[in-house]
Design a protein around this motif. Structure first.
Motif, PDB file in Angstrom:
ATOM      1  N   THR A  16     -10.407 -36.777  -7.640  1.00 51.25           N
ATOM      2  CA  THR A  16      -8.829 -36.912  -7.746  1.00 51.25           C
ATOM      3  C   THR A  16      -8.330 -38.292  -8.235  1.00 51.25           C
ATOM      4  O   THR A  16      -8.714 -39.245  -7.644  1.00 51.25           O
ATOM      5  CB  THR A  16      -8.348 -36.708  -6.224  1.00 51.25           C
ATOM      6  OG1 THR A  16      -8.931 -35.427  -5.888  1.00 51.25           O
ATOM      7  CG2 THR A  16      -6.994 -36.814  -6.138  1.00 51.25           C
ATOM      8  N   ARG A  18      -4.759 -39.808  -9.614  1.00 52.89           N
ATOM      9  CA  ARG A  18      -2.892 -39.669  -9.679  1.00 52.89           C
ATOM     10  C   ARG A  18      -2.594 -38.517  -8.796  1.00 52.89           C
ATOM     11  O   ARG A  18      -1.749 -37.902  -9.451  1.00 52.89           O
ATOM     12  CB  ARG A  18      -2.571 -39.947 -10.955  1.00 52.89           C
ATOM     13  CG  ARG A  18      -2.829 -40.962 -11.849  1.00 52.89           C
ATOM     14  CD  ARG A  18      -2.158 -40.891 -13.355  1.00 52.89           C
ATOM     15  NE  ARG A  18      -2.788 -41.866 -14.233  1.00 52.89           N
ATOM     16  CZ  ARG A  18      -2.601 -41.889 -15.383  1.00 52.89           C
ATOM     17  NH1 ARG A  18      -1.634 -41.043 -16.074  1.00 52.89           N
ATOM     18  NH2 ARG A  18      -2.968 -42.774 -16.165  1.00 52.89           N
ATOM     19  N   ASN A  19      -3.247 -38.229  -7.635  1.00 49.94           N
ATOM     20  CA  ASN A  19      -2.958 -37.207  -6.952  1.00 49.94           C
ATOM     21  C   ASN A  19      -3.150 -35.936  -7.788  1.00 49.94           C
ATOM     22  O   ASN A  19      -2.669 -34.714  -7.178  1.00 49.94           O
ATOM     23  CB  ASN A  19      -1.672 -37.058  -6.271  1.00 49.94           C
ATOM     24  CG  ASN A  19      -1.521 -38.350  -5.333  1.00 49.94           C
ATOM     25  OD1 ASN A  19      -2.426 -38.585  -4.682  1.00 49.94           O
ATOM     26  ND2 ASN A  19      -0.502 -39.118  -5.344  1.00 49.94           N
ATOM     27  N   GLU A  20      -3.887 -35.716  -8.693  1.00 48.00           N
ATOM     28  CA  GLU A  20      -4.578 -34.547  -9.180  1.00 48.00           C
ATOM     29  C   GLU A  20      -5.857 -34.348  -9.359  1.00 48.00           C
ATOM     30  O   GLU A  20      -6.585 -35.347  -9.545  1.00 48.00           O
ATOM     31  CB  GLU A  20      -4.149 -34.754 -10.881  1.00 48.00           C
ATOM     32  CG  GLU A  20      -2.579 -34.898 -11.172  1.00 48.00           C
ATOM     33  CD  GLU A  20      -1.761 -33.390 -11.217  1.00 48.00           C
ATOM     34  OE1 GLU A  20      -2.722 -32.583 -11.245  1.00 48.00           O
ATOM     35  OE2 GLU A  20      -0.686 -33.406 -11.604  1.00 48.00           O
ATOM     36  N   ARG A  21      -6.526 -33.097  -9.433  1.00 51.15           N
ATOM     37  CA  ARG A  21      -7.699 -32.751  -9.214  1.00 51.15           C
ATOM     38  C   ARG A  21      -7.974 -32.765 -10.645  1.00 51.15           C
ATOM     39  O   ARG A  21      -7.333 -31.962 -11.433  1.00 51.15           O
ATOM     40  CB  ARG A  21      -7.941 -31.497  -8.428  1.00 51.15           C
ATOM     41  CG  ARG A  21      -7.883 -31.753  -7.164  1.00 51.15           C
ATOM     42  CD  ARG A  21      -8.255 -30.539  -6.419  1.00 51.15           C
ATOM     43  NE  ARG A  21      -8.102 -30.415  -5.154  1.00 51.15           N
ATOM     44  CZ  ARG A  21      -8.830 -30.889  -3.938  1.00 51.15           C
ATOM     45  NH1 ARG A  21      -9.908 -31.252  -4.411  1.00 51.15           N
ATOM     46  NH2 ARG A  21      -8.416 -30.746  -2.764  1.00 51.15           N
TER      47      ARG A  21
END
Length: 180
Positions: A16, A18-21
């Motif tokens: 994870t 930038r709050n992205e998987r």
């Protein structure tokens, strides 16, 4: 076929940022059996297929954090640029790379992200469902998803394996029964 990528192999590479998987370009290259520069070249040659939200380049602080937190990524210390592919970027990359291994890898990646998304939805639903029967059903289904993600990496003793994951507020316990 030993070359087939398993979803648990992909799951171990998802991080994870930038709050992205995301999956990093070096991991994508390893999964697809190509050089990292080929992955980045595919993106450079097709900028219209990778709008914002599909792929991003890690800044210095993000790169340092990734290298610090993941021992297996120490090799990236000397990389001038690290790209991170979101789920949408992975799908788009799959449309560019055209090999049998690329197709198999893409299927494993898509399956893994779909299972993670479904597990996330189930955990969210558990908090909303006060009925014990519905909670038990969601817990059972979540345990099955976790078992699928872990796949063949589960150690089987005799014919049962316990999978237990403690998520602070929730505890999943799932028994896997396999015939030998």
């Amino acid at each position: 076929m030993d070359d087939v990528i398993q979803s648990n192999q992909v799951e171990n590479l998802v991080i994870t940022i930038r709050n992205e998987r995301v999956l990093l370009d070096s991991d994508m290259a390893m999964l697809y059996g190509v050089e990292t520069r080929e992955i980045n070249q595919a993106v450079s040659n097709n900028p219209d297929k990778f709008p914002e939200g599909y792929v991003f380049v890690l800044n210095k602080a993000e790169k340092d954090e990734v290298i610090k937190n993941f021992d297996n990524l120490q090799k990236l210390k000397f990389s001038p640029r690290i790209s991170a592919f979101t789920e949408k970027g992975l799908y788009m990359l799959a449309t560019i790379l055209k090999s049998q291994k690329a197709a198999q890898t893409t299927i494993a990646i898509v399956e893994t992200f779909a299972k993670i998304r479904e597990l996330s939805r189930n955990v969210g639903e558990l908090a909303k469902k006060p009925e014990k029967e519905k909670q038990n059903s969601l817990m059972q289904h979540s345990g099955e998803i976790i078992s699928d993600i872990l796949g063949s990496s589960l150690e089987v003793s005799d014919s049962e394996t316990d999978v237990e994951i403690n998520l602070a507020l929730l505890k999943f316990r799932h028994k896997v029964r396999r015939k030998r």
